[in-house]
Design a protein around this motif. Structure first.
Motif, PDB file in Angstrom:
ATOM      1  N   ALA A 131       0.812  -1.216   0.000  1.00 31.70           N
ATOM      2  CA  ALA A 131       0.000   0.000   0.000  1.00 31.70           C
ATOM      3  C   ALA A 131       0.848   1.269   0.000  1.00 31.70           C
ATOM      4  O   ALA A 131       0.301   2.366   0.159  1.00 31.70           O
ATOM      5  N   LEU A 135       3.589   3.668  -5.017  1.00 27.22           N
ATOM      6  CA  LEU A 135       3.185   2.628  -5.959  1.00 27.22           C
ATOM      7  C   LEU A 135       1.831   2.919  -6.590  1.00 27.22           C
ATOM      8  O   LEU A 135       1.519   2.401  -7.662  1.00 27.22           O
ATOM      9  N   HIS A 136       1.051   3.760  -5.937  1.00 28.23           N
ATOM     10  CA  HIS A 136      -0.310   3.999  -6.401  1.00 28.23           C
ATOM     11  C   HIS A 136      -0.501   5.377  -7.022  1.00 28.23           C
ATOM     12  O   HIS A 136      -1.296   5.539  -7.954  1.00 28.23           O
ATOM     13  N   TYR A 137       0.236   6.375  -6.518  1.00 28.59           N
ATOM     14  CA  TYR A 137       0.008   7.739  -6.990  1.00 28.59           C
ATOM     15  C   TYR A 137       1.279   8.416  -7.515  1.00 28.59           C
ATOM     16  O   TYR A 137       1.272   9.620  -7.785  1.00 28.59           O
ATOM     17  N   ASN A 142       1.823   4.243   3.977  1.00 28.45           N
ATOM     18  CA  ASN A 142       0.969   3.153   3.498  1.00 28.45           C
ATOM     19  C   ASN A 142      -0.500   3.531   3.663  1.00 28.45           C
ATOM     20  O   ASN A 142      -1.028   3.537   4.770  1.00 28.45           O
ATOM     21  N   LEU A 201      -4.361   4.359   0.970  1.00 22.98           N
ATOM     22  CA  LEU A 201      -4.924   4.441  -0.377  1.00 22.98           C
ATOM     23  C   LEU A 201      -5.766   5.690  -0.598  1.00 22.98           C
ATOM     24  O   LEU A 201      -6.376   5.842  -1.648  1.00 22.98           O
TER      25      LEU A 201
END
Length: 362
Positions: free
Chosen positions: A67, A71-73, A154, A156
């Motif tokens: 998380a 890695l996500h944004y 970590n 989302l």
């Protein structure tokens, strides 16, 4: 809680298994670019609104939670500069304060905390000090330094990360394009854009480079080393370098910073060295038709690209879907190679540093 602001002391944990002198020597015989890495890394953590725990530790994998925000944004930025070994064995870097300032601007655009300039420079000094044996001394060779910063919290939720890590890694470097300096072929991308106004084009972040990879593959399919991007017919920059034009009447022209062009440190240095040579230095819009027509008429006598990794590289031809704009000259240009030689001379200590651009690291 002690923060880095309370002092610039870096703790050191040295590698228990560094490469042997023989293995390092073998690597330095043919370092390539970005293929090998030194034994250590500099690290500083950010949390609770401050920078903490400046340290040197062994180079190795970074533990990461699935998380992890980066890695996500894609909240990350980086820099690139070099360390050079001079004839007396001392090790210097080139205009690090410019890289530090640009990293602060990139951090602001990506909603990351800004690292103080003195801490940026000290992290370079600390890493080069412990890994000084990795700095090559061959002609045109250097130790490439890659500072980078990324979100480590970590979660989302879509918001800036409150936890960040800054690191520096280092890699011995030879010629970016390999072999002797020679004109390279460039592919004109007319389908894709690297960045847009109001976006992140002026920041040095991975997303800009990710956007250039597909057109870079297109360039390679056409036998080209790099890709050129346009903005409504105006020349912007290559996937990782700025572009310059030399005119027969003594002008040295590069596209003006537009908010979507990266403000290169080498670019700024070339502008100053051009003025020192008495050239009419101009930063302005350059349309692709001016490039094509200028080469055809003989008004444009040289074209070159510049950046930290490649330093200065002559452009031999521009390939497009509608044909090829051939090199203005059969040989690498006099202005191009003259500025390149002077720039490398300053960096390596064989030419006078009249502008105070060098900073000693070790």
């Amino acid at each position: 809680m002690t923060t880095v602001a309370d002092g610039l002391t870096f703790a050191r944990t040295l590698s228990e298994n560094p490469r042997s002198a023989a293995e390092r020597a073998e690597i330095l015989q043919n370092p390539g670019f970005g293929d090998w890495f030194t034994d250590h890394t500099a690290v500083i953590d950010y949390h609770d609104g401050a920078w903490h725990d400046a340290r040197i530790e062994p180079y190795g994998p970074i533990p990461m939670d699935p998380a992890c925000a980066v890695l996500h944004y894609a909240q990350e930025i980086f820099e690139g500069l070099k360390a050079y070994r001079h004839a007396d064995g001392s090790i210097w870097t080139f205009r690090p304060e410019k890289n530090a300032a640009r990293m602060k601007r990139s951090a602001h655009r990506l909603a990351l905390p800004q690292l103080p300039e003195e801490l940026f420079v000290e992290s370079l000094r600390q890493l080069v000090d412990v890994d000084r044996a990795w700095v090559p001394d061959g002609q045109g060779e250097s130790l490439y330094l890659r500072p980078f910063m990324f979100a480590t919290e970590n979660f989302l939720g879509v918001r800036p990360s409150r936890e960040v890590t800054y690191r520096v890694i280092a890699s011995p470097a030879g010629n970016y394009f390999g072999g002797e300096v020679a004109p390279v072929s460039i592919w004109l991308s007319e389908q894709y854009a690297r960045a847009g106004r109001g976006g992140t084009g002026a920041a040095k972040c991975g997303g800009n480079y990710a956007a250039s990879l597909l057109p870079q593959l297109e360039a390679e399919a056409h036998g080209c080393k790099q890709v050129l991007f346009l903005d409504d017919g105006a020349v912007e920059e290559l996937g990782g370098m700025n572009v310059f034009f030399v005119y027969a009447d003594g002008r040295l022209v590069t596209p003006a910073l537009s908010g979507s062009i990266l403000e290169g440190v080498t670019r700024d240095s070339v502008l100053q060295l051009g003025r020192d040579r008495g050239l009419d230095v101009q930063e302005r819009q350059v349309m692709i038709d001016e490039w094509r027509d200028g080469v055809e008429s003989g008004q444009i006598t040289e074209v070159f690209a510049c950046g930290t990794a490649a330093v200065i590289t002559p452009i031999g031809e521009l390939k497009t879907e509608r044909g090829t704009v051939s090199s203005p000259a059969s040989e690498t240009g006099g202005v191009t190679m003259g500025i390149r030689g002077q720039l490398l001379g300053i960096q390596t200590g064989t030419a006078e540093d009249t502008h105070g651009w060098l900073t000693r690291l070790v």
